[in-house]
Design a protein around this motif. Structure first.
Motif, short mmCIF file in Angstrom:
data_model
loop_
_atom_site.label_atom_id
_atom_site.label_comp_id
_atom_site.label_asym_id
_atom_site.label_seq_id
_atom_site.Cartn_x
_atom_site.Cartn_y
_atom_site.Cartn_z
N ARG A 58 27.78 40.09 47.83
CA ARG A 58 27.78 38.62 47.83
C ARG A 58 28.63 38.08 46.68
NH1 ARG A 58 22.08 35.89 48.71
NH2 ARG A 58 23.47 34.08 48.71
N ILE A 59 28.56 38.73 45.53
CA ILE A 59 29.38 38.29 44.38
C ILE A 59 30.85 38.46 44.72
CG2 ILE A 59 29.96 38.74 41.97
CD1 ILE A 59 26.99 39.82 41.72
N ALA A 60 31.22 39.63 45.21
CA ALA A 60 32.63 39.88 45.57
C ALA A 60 33.09 38.92 46.66
CB ALA A 60 32.81 41.33 46.02
N GLY A 61 32.22 38.61 47.60
CA GLY A 61 32.57 37.66 48.66
C GLY A 61 32.84 36.27 48.12
N ARG A 62 32.03 35.83 47.18
CA ARG A 62 32.24 34.50 46.57
C ARG A 62 33.53 34.51 45.75
NH1 ARG A 62 32.17 29.55 47.27
NH2 ARG A 62 30.05 29.71 48.03
N LEU A 63 33.79 35.59 45.02
CA LEU A 63 35.03 35.69 44.26
C LEU A 63 36.23 35.61 45.20
CD1 LEU A 63 34.13 38.52 41.70
CD2 LEU A 63 34.13 36.03 41.30
N ARG A 64 36.18 36.36 46.31
CA ARG A 64 37.29 36.34 47.27
C ARG A 64 37.51 34.95 47.86
NH1 ARG A 64 35.00 41.55 48.70
NH2 ARG A 64 36.44 43.17 48.00
N ALA A 92 31.53 44.14 41.07
CA ALA A 92 32.00 43.17 42.06
C ALA A 92 33.36 42.59 41.66
CB ALA A 92 30.98 42.05 42.23
N HIS A 93 33.53 42.29 40.39
CA HIS A 93 34.83 41.80 39.91
C HIS A 93 35.90 42.86 40.16
CE1 HIS A 93 34.58 37.98 37.47
NE2 HIS A 93 33.33 38.13 37.84
N ARG A 94 35.60 44.08 39.79
CA ARG A 94 36.60 45.15 39.95
C ARG A 94 36.90 45.44 41.41
NH1 ARG A 94 34.44 48.40 34.69
NH2 ARG A 94 35.76 47.27 33.21
N ASP A 95 35.98 45.10 42.31
CA ASP A 95 36.24 45.24 43.74
C ASP A 95 37.37 44.32 44.19
OD1 ASP A 95 34.21 47.12 44.05
OD2 ASP A 95 32.77 45.67 44.86
N VAL A 96 37.58 43.22 43.49
CA VAL A 96 38.59 42.25 43.93
C VAL A 96 39.83 42.18 43.03
CG1 VAL A 96 36.85 40.83 45.07
CG2 VAL A 96 37.56 40.24 42.76
N TYR A 97 39.77 42.72 41.81
CA TYR A 97 40.92 42.65 40.91
C TYR A 97 42.15 43.34 41.51
CZ TYR A 97 37.99 41.59 36.74
OH TYR A 97 37.15 41.03 35.81
N GLU A 98 43.29 42.71 41.31
CA GLU A 98 44.56 43.38 41.53
C GLU A 98 45.01 44.04 40.24
OE1 GLU A 98 47.13 40.30 42.96
OE2 GLU A 98 46.03 40.12 44.84
N LYS A 99 44.76 43.33 39.13
CA LYS A 99 45.06 43.86 37.80
C LYS A 99 43.92 43.48 36.87
CE LYS A 99 50.04 43.65 38.18
NZ LYS A 99 51.29 43.30 37.55
N ALA A 130 43.57 38.26 40.53
CA ALA A 130 43.70 38.58 41.96
C ALA A 130 44.19 37.34 42.69
CB ALA A 130 42.36 39.04 42.54
N GLY A 131 45.18 37.51 43.53
CA GLY A 131 45.68 36.41 44.33
C GLY A 131 46.13 35.21 43.51
N GLY A 132 46.63 35.46 42.32
CA GLY A 132 47.08 34.38 41.46
C GLY A 132 45.96 33.64 40.75
#
Length: 180
Positions: A58-64, A92-99, A130-132
């Motif tokens: 859920r955290i990663a989903g909200r971040l995305r 969850a943050h690291r699941d979405v990070y690009e860098k 992630a994603g700018g």
């Protein structure tokens, strides 16, 4: 040495605040409120605010969702950065990070050491892109949120801060996606 360039105009950024907690509501979310007060007093815009339980997906989903929203430039979460089994915000943050912004956690530890001594080793504060969109995960205490804002984010999210800051490179965060 770091300074503010008076010739540069302040550039407000749009910041979403996420509190990660199994028990908090907006009425008693002191850490989220500290962040909201700090960012608005600085002249930034509160883009959105949410509270979610300590659930990684859920955290990663909200971040995305916020990363995909052009009205959000920065996400700051509070809570879930500790060592217990329910502390999954960092994952969850690291699941979405690009860098990952590796030095963010190091600088946060340095700032925290001045306040709480060696207890600072228990935090896994992190930052990334992630994603700018910039993403920062802070501990769940109001003091840690104040320390992170006052000691790091207030300057790095201020275009006038020299010699460099996060705001001035925002237009280039996703340049790799635009190349043909």
């Amino acid at each position: 040495m770091a300074r503010r360039n008076p010739e540069r105009a302040f550039v407000p950024v749009r910041i979403a605040v996420l509190t990660v907690s199994d028990s908090r509501t907006e009425a008693d979310d002191r850490s989220g409120q500290v962040l909201v007060e700090r960012l608005t007093e600085a002249g930034h815009v509160l883009a959105d605010r949410a509270i979610l339980p300590d659930e990684r997906a859920r955290i990663a989903g909200r971040l995305r969702a916020w990363i995909a929203d052009p009205a959000v430039d920065v996400v700051i979460s509070t809570g879930g950065t500790g060592l217990t089994g329910r502390d999954v915000t960092v994952e969850a943050h690291r699941d979405v990070y690009e860098k990952e912004i590796d030095a963010f956690g190091t600088v946060f530890t340095h700032v925290s050491m001045a306040k709480i001594g060696t207890s600072a080793v228990q935090s896994r504060a992190t930052g990334g892109v992630a994603g700018g969109t910039y993403l920062f995960a802070l501990p769940g205490s109001p003091g840690a949120c104040r320390d992170a804002w006052d000691g790091i984010l207030a300057d790095q999210l201020d275009y006038r801060h020299m010699p460099c800051n996060f705001v001035e490179i925002m237009p280039r965060l996703d340049e790799h996606r635009r190349r043909k």
